[in-house]
Each structure stands twice: as C-alpha cells, then as structure tokens.
Design an enzyme around this catalytic site. Structure first.
Site, short mmCIF file in Angstrom:
data_model
loop_
_atom_site.label_atom_id
_atom_site.label_comp_id
_atom_site.label_asym_id
_atom_site.label_seq_id
_atom_site.Cartn_x
_atom_site.Cartn_y
_atom_site.Cartn_z
N ASP A 299 1.76 -15.21 -1.98
CA ASP A 299 0.97 -14.86 -0.80
C ASP A 299 1.92 -14.07 0.12
OD1 ASP A 299 -0.89 -14.56 1.18
OD2 ASP A 299 -1.56 -16.64 1.16
C1 BGC Z 1 -3.63 -14.47 3.02
C2 BGC Z 1 -4.03 -13.94 1.67
C3 BGC Z 1 -4.19 -12.44 1.73
C4 BGC Z 1 -2.89 -11.84 2.22
C5 BGC Z 1 -2.92 -10.33 2.28
C6 BGC Z 1 -2.44 -13.73 3.59
O1 BGC Z 1 -2.22 -14.08 4.91
O2 BGC Z 1 -3.35 -15.83 2.93
O3 BGC Z 1 -5.23 -14.55 1.25
O4 BGC Z 1 -4.58 -11.95 0.49
O5 BGC Z 1 -2.61 -12.35 3.51
O6 BGC Z 1 -3.74 -9.90 3.30
#
Ligand code: BGC
Length: 832
Positions: free
Chosen positions: A271
C-alpha cells in the site's frame, strides 16, 4: 475434502503466544491454480522465454527501477507509476485507483460504491462493473487497477466499509472473483487489496491485528483466495501488522499463504508508503514498493552490493512483475490497442448497479412507491449530488445530478424543497461583524499576505459553527483566530489528507473546515491572516448557529406538512484514513428526521451513508431506502426506485446494529479499536451476522434483509449431496401483483462431526431472480464444499463438516422460512 500444506506455509502466522505448530508432514495438496498449471505451490512460476531473456538483459539498476514507484512524467493523475525500460521494450506501468471507477485527473464513470454493487448479490453484475472499469482504465492510459478491496466489514465504524463488499466471506469471495474477471477481460491488471486484515482505518498505519490461524483462513482470507483463483495479476499488502509482523513483510502471508498454498504467480506491491524494510521485505515476498523507492530503490542496490540480498531475489520479484506484464501482452505489443472510453455504456452500468443495489429497509402503509401527489424533498443532500465516498475511491464523475432534479423530472405533482440543515453555512451578517467580510469571498493575490482584525458581536449566547471555505492545499488555508484561539488548526501527520467526498468540499469546489463552539453575548475579536502563496487564494468565512439551525428545521417542517409525501435525504460522509466514532447520523439529522416525520408520517428517509446507521426514528418513518454512495447516476436511480419504475433489488451485505452498544466490537476496546497498538480479532470465526446469531443479539436489520414492492413465498425444499457440494433446491413464487426482485438465501448449520466452535449458521449461497406476478421458479443453490468446511489447525488444511446438517432457506439471516436436514459427505439426499 481436506488438504495439507507444505512446510513453508506452516510458518507461524502469529508472533508469540498463538504460534502455529509447523506442519508435520511434507505432503502437499495443490492450490487450484498451481495444480492447473502443473506446478508445485511455492515454486517460481514458469517464466516465458521472453521474461527469461529480459532478466538476462536488464542491468541491476534497471531491474531495481521496475520494483518501485516514481513520478509520472505525463502527470495523468493516477496514484502510481513505474517507469519502464525503453531500451528493452519494457513499457511503463500506470497504476490507478480504484474501487468505484478509475481515479485520474480526467473524468471517468463514477460507479456506485462497491458496497452498493455487493448489495445486488449478483456476481454477473460485478463482472460487468469490472468490465466498465477495465475498459476505462485502459482508455485513460492505465495498466493496473488498484482494486477490488475485499477486507471484510468487521466493525460498523470502519471508514472504508463503503469501498469493500460485505461482512460475509462467501459473498465477498464470489463478487471479487467476478469483478476481477471483468476488469482483466478488458486487459487491465487487477490488484486485490489490502492483504490482509485491514478492517479498520483507525491506526491503520500501526495497528497490530492478532488473529488465530483458523479465523484468518475461514474469514478474511477467503475472498483473497478467490481473487487469486480468478487470476488477479497483483496483490496489495496492507498497512497494518498481522500477528506482530507488518503485512508488507509478512512471510507467512506473502509466501506461506499466497505463494505456497494458493500458488499466486503475480506480484505483491505495498500500500502507499507501507514498506518498512529492504532485505526483510524482499525476502519475505514483497515485490514492489509504492509510490516511491525509499526501501526498494538505492537501498536495495546497496543491499545487493553489500551482499545482504542475493540478486536472485531481485530477479524473483522482477520476474513476477514481468510475467504478469507478459500475460497481459504488454511486453510484445500483443495487448489490444487502448480503446476509447464508452461513457454511455459506463453510465448505463452505473445506473443499473445503483438500482439493483438499492436496499429498501422499511416500507410501512404502502409509503413507497411514491404516488402522484405533491412531494417535499428535504435535506442538503437532496439538492447536492452525493456521488462517492472520500479518499482513494473518489472518482471525477462525467456528470452528477442532484436527487431533487431527478425527482422533479420524474414527479407528476408539485415538488418543493427545504434545506433542513445548512452544511456550508451562511455569510456572517454585516451587523454582527465589523468591518464586514465580502459575501462572495476574499481573493488574496499570489505572493501577498492579507490580514483582518475585526469584532464579532453576539447578541445571545449560542452555539456557533464557523465554516471556512478555501482554495488550494489544506495546509495553505488562512489562519482564523477568535479571541486569540485558532479555529482551524492544521492536524498533524496524515490528519489533513482524508476528508469525506461530500461535506469536505463546497458545491463550487472549495475545501471546507468547520469549528463549533459556544459563544457568550458581547464582543469577540476575530482575526484572519491569509497568504496568497504561489497561485493565490480564495476563501470565505461562513457560519451557522443554534438559531439558524432551528430556523432550517422549522422551514423543513412547514414544507413537509404542506406536501402529500416527503423524501428526506440523510447523509454520512466517510473516507479512508479515519473511522467514525458512532453510528448515529452526524450533525442534527436525527432531530430533523424526528421533526419532519412528526409533521408528515408519509416520509421516506433515503440514506446516503457508508455503512450501518442507528435509526431511533425508524418507527415514525413511512419508509427507509439505503442508497449508500450511488455514483454519478445515483440521482436517476434513486428517483426510479422511489417511484417504482423498478423494484429495489438490494439486500444488506452487513448487519445493522440497533445502536453503538450492540454489535460485534462493542464494549471491548481490545477488539476495537485496539489497546496498546494491538487489535484482537477475538470474535474468531463469528464475524458479522454469525456474531449476532452466536450471541443472540437482535439487530436493527439483519444481514440479507431488503424488501421488494411485491412479496415472495418459498416452498418444496430439497437437498442432495453431490461431489460438488450440497445442492439445495426450492421453489420461489411471486405472490404479489407487481414484478419484483428476490434474493433467497441458503444458510447451513454446524456439523456435529467437527468438535469445533462453529457458527450457528453460515451463508451457503443465494440467488438473485426477477419474477413476474404469480410466476414460480425452481431454484438450485449449490453450497460449495469449502463453505461446509472448517480449517483444521492441526493439519493446516480444510476439513469437511460431514454428517447431518440443518439447512435453512430464507429472505435474510433472520427471516428463515424453510428448514430441512441434509446429509453432507455421505451421498444421501435430504428432504424437509
Ligand atoms: C490506500 C489504497 C490506495 C492507495 C493509492 C492508499 O492510501 O489505502 O487503497 O490504493 O492509497 O491511492
């Protein structure tokens, strides 16, 4: 129906006390995909000659550049970018969110929130939803989609409950498999997320989730496994720790479960900013760091140079990324050309999903469908399009209409409107503020500083809400002080990053912050300092008081009283990065609903909320329609279901508790939100509706609940054990006078052959069907052996719950209408 694991998979899933005993045998039962491809789980996927050639040709630095994110030179606005290696024909990868549509700078179809999709209980619809995103992702220059999210809905407070599917493992598994098939059929690589146990946003960056091996497999992992079986190209690791180890460097999960047990042959990315180490993470099974290269950039090069990481681990990770790219035709130019967007087709699916997922929770005295009499629409979100939740699931919609416009377009009688609650505040009256502030706002030129020093004169003691609207970054907002106290201080850390999709932004696109305080009569000093920064600043200071709130409610009551029927729109604005602290509707909405329903009992409350809501006013309403965040076609869909142009086809994918004290994580801070950084998944396999049954707690609305405008009867149940599971048959009849949608559900009780603490009943299957008035249809639901199995912690594998088991057929987990006994595992048929 049991399989066992290789030794590696028996690695402790737990730090400390709950450690799993290593598997005693080396015997293997192959995970389906690995088996299908004739290779051993845990073995590196057979790389194509092209990938092998590339691995030989790439320099170490080039290989490392494929293992972490970097800024996108084309600045398309997606979440992540991995540069390619042009000299060898490896193209860059663009990675876009997300769960409800493609999130880039340009508009895309803003689909209904995934929870609304899930409410349709319709895997085929999930596949088509995936296809819309798949095509649009490719059309908008993307290669990888950061979706679907399948973490289970475990607590009603979790900020991303709208972004995921359900509290039930089976339903989530069915839907994720279908959606991934749809996304990838269009040539976009799917990323199932967040692996694993990211079931709350509170402390998501640090919390350590303690979960036992059996619960992990039976509950949270089921949908991830389904995603792997469906061929997901990528997996995103979660922020949190699982049993003491960061999810993004958790060898037991990333290698033991994902590779060795399930035979996953795609790549694992973090993530965003969820990496915590270089060699540890790479060796544990992480392949890619996003969105930058803090750990997998220069640090990885250094680790290889210093001999801390063997280059073959770099090759392993690069090989996994390239293998997926090859599978999608990205390395040899065989990927189909990027299509154009098909916006009308996207809009049609968005509309269909919002109608199919609309969940009618209550309908007393035939309040719905709406009739032809006059209609009062009430509530701020009646006049504002409430398209999506906040955070990475937010999409720039092609267009968005307000429910008021859609209801006006559809209604035959007069339609009136009252605000009911002022979300964005009104100008502070000139008489109260000296000198006055410009009503339309103040513009501060780039590079300049604007200051204000004035007096706010308050007549009577009252509760004031100051509402600041401003352009630009959250941290560049003006400093507003009242009697020396800063009203809108900048929150530390990521505190400013996540705001809701609706109330965090004014209709004209300015960011919003609110501050509420009690003011005493007399003069108060108000001072403002605003910096124009590099591109200038526009801001407005607005307000609401107890008196203005009372006036708004009074106007709503008058409007409701004069109309034949009322539709009141209630909201709750969720976002990733934060949890709710209560399931009570925010602001003064309960008071508004009480007042309006007292004035006109033919009131329908439409809920644009993320998850469960307490409804102390329920009995006073005529009807309640759960619409969640319905996407860009939400207004049209809402009007269509309210007027009965279609049957509301949704069913709850999560149990709605009565209040904050009666749900699976109530009253136990160790369970939620966690204590001393540790969150215990101590309800075990009794997640969601299973917990309510195990504890005998009455929910407000049970899992699977949802009404139709017609009625259905079930009869003639049968059950027959087959090699593919338990085949449950029954007849469904539309006993009403309208065509309608039903979602009969099959539940199965525990096996007495297994000496394990099993759920009172699990969801075995379901079927969505549309029947004409009087029509009957024979339905067969197959309950898969997996659903009838428990995880055996001694053998680290599945064991079928054989013997006679109770089967129920019903309209929800609490509306069980037929019951029969069935023999599981011995070839016998069961009959009621
Ligand atoms: C989220 C993800 C997301 C990523 C990119 C993170 O803060 O938890 O689900 O895909 O950001 O935007």
């Amino acid at each position: 129906m049991s399989d066992t694991v290789p030794r590696r998979a028996a690695l402790s899933l737990l730090g400390g006390t709950l450690a799993v005993v290593a598997a005693a045998t080396g015997s293997l039962a192959l995970a389906p995909r690995a088996a299908a491809r004739g290779r051993r789980p845990g073995a590196a996927p057979a790389r194509t000659p092209r990938v092998e050639r590339l691995l030989r040709a790439l320099t170490l630095d080039e290989k490392i550049s494929l293992l972490h994110g970097a800024p996108d030179p084309a600045a398309l606005g997606e979440a992540g970018y991995v540069p390619g290696v042009p000299r060898l024909g490896v193209p860059p990868l663009r990675l876009a969110d997300g769960p409800a549509g493609v999130r880039v700078t340009r508009p895309a179809t803003a689909l209904p929130a995934p929870v609304l999709l899930a409410s349709a209980f319709d895997p085929d619809l999930a596949r088509r939803y995936g296809q819309v995103i798949g095509r649009e992702g490719r059309a908008l220059g993307q290669d990888v989609l950061l979706s679907p999210m399948v973490n289970l809905i475990r607590t009603p407070y979790a900020g991303r409950n709208f972004e995921t599917f359900a509290e039930d493992p089976l339903l989530s598994a069915d839907l994720v498999a279908a959606e991934i098939a749809g996304i990838q059929a269009e040539g976009l690589i799917a990323t199932v997320k967040h692996f694993a146990m990211n079931n709350q946003e509170k402390d998501r960056m640090s919390v350590d989730v303690r979960v036992d091996e059996r619960t992990l497999h039976e509950v949270e992992l089921r949908a991830f496994e389904a995603a792997v079986r469906a061929g997901t190209g990528a997996v995103m690791g979660a922020y949190n720790k699982v049993n003491g180890v960061w999810a993004c460097e958790n060898e037991a999960l990333l290698t033991g479960v994902l590779r060795d047990r399930w035979g996953f042959d795609g790549w694992v990315m973090t993530d965003w900013y969820a990496a915590h180490s270089t060699d540890r993470a790479l060796l544990a099974g992480l392949d890619m760091e996003m969105p930058n290269g803090t750990w997998f950039g220069a640090a990885l090069r250094k680790a290889v140079d210093e001999g801390r990481v063997a280059e073959r681990y770099v090759d392993r990770a690069v090989g996994r990324v390239l293998a997926v790219m090859d599978r999608f035709g990205l390395l040899d130019g065989s990927a189909p050309p990027r299509p154009d967007r098909d916006a009308p087709a996207g809009a049609a699916v968005a509309l269909e999903v919002a109608k199919a997922g609309a969940t009618l929770l209550r309908n007393a005295h035939g309040t719905l469908p709406l009739g032809s009499g006059s209609l009062a629409v009430i509530g701020p979100t009646g006049a504002l399009p409430f398209v999506s939740g906040g955070g990475s699931a937010h999409v720039v919609p092609d267009h968005a209409d307000s429910p008021l416009e859609a209801l006006r377009a559809r209604a035959r009688g007069e339609v009136t409107y009252a605000l009911g609650e002022d979300l964005f505040g009104r100008p502070i009256p000139a008489g109260a503020l000296t000198p006055g502030l410009a009503e339309e706002g103040t513009r501060v030129a780039a590079g300049s500083t604007w200051t204000y020093d004035g007096t706010l004169t308050v007549g009577e003691a009252d509760e004031w809400t100051f509402v600041l609207h401003f352009s630009g970054a959250p941290t560049s907002r003006p400093k507003v002080r009242l009697d020396g106290t800063e009203l809108f201080p900048i929150a530390p850390g990521w505190g400013e990053s996540f705001r809701g999709g609706l109330i965090g932004t004014t209709p004209d696109g300015l960011a919003v912050r609110r501050a509420t305080l009690r003011l005493t009569p007399g003069a108060h000093r108000l001072s403002i300092t605003a910096q124009g920064g590099t591109s200038g600043l526009l801001f407005r200071l607005r307000h609401a008081t107890g008196a203005t709130r009372a006036a708004d409610v009074a106007e709503a009551v008058r409007t409701a009283r004069e109309a034949h029927q009322v539709v009141l729109f209630a909201y709750e604005d969720a976002t990733e990065g934060q949890d709710r602290t209560t399931i009570v509707l925010p602001g003064d909405q309960n008071r508004l609903i009480e007042a309006v329903t007292a004035a006109n009992p033919r009131t329908t409350v439409v809920l644009n909320t993320s998850s469960a809501t307490a409804m102390p006013w329920l009995e006073r309403t005529g009807a309640v329609m759960q619409m969640y965040y319905p996407g860009q076609e939400g207004a049209a869909a809402t009007a269509a279901v309210l007027f009965g142009d279609c049957d509301p086809g949704g069913r709850l994918t999560q149990t709605f508790p009565v209040d904050d004290d009666h749900h699976p994580v109530a009253g136990d801070p160790r369970r939620y939100p966690g204590t001393d950084g540790v969150e215990e998944y101590s309800e075990g396999v009794h997640v969601g509706h299973r917990w309510y049954d195990a504890q005998g707690v009455r929910p407000l609305f049970p899992f699977g609940h949802g009404l139709s405008y017609t009625s259905f009867a079930y009869d003639d149940p049968t059950a027959r054990w087959t090699r593919d599971g338990l085949e449950v048959g029954f007849t469904v009849r539309n006993t009403g006078r309208r065509a309608g949608v039903d979602v009969p559900q099959v539940y199965v009780g525990p096996s007495s052959d297994l000496r394990l603490d099993q759920p009172v009943r699990v969801l075995g299957g379901y079927r969505r069907l549309t029947l004409r008035p009087g029509e009957r249809r024979r339905v067969t639901v197959r309950v898969a052996p997996r659903t009838l199995s428990c995880w055996d912690t001694a053998r680290h594998g599945w064991v079928l719950g054989t013997g006679r088991r109770t089967v129920w057929i019903g309209a929800s987990s609490r509306d069980l209408r037929l019951r029969l006994d069935a023999a599981v595992g011995d070839g016998n048929a069961g009959r009621a």
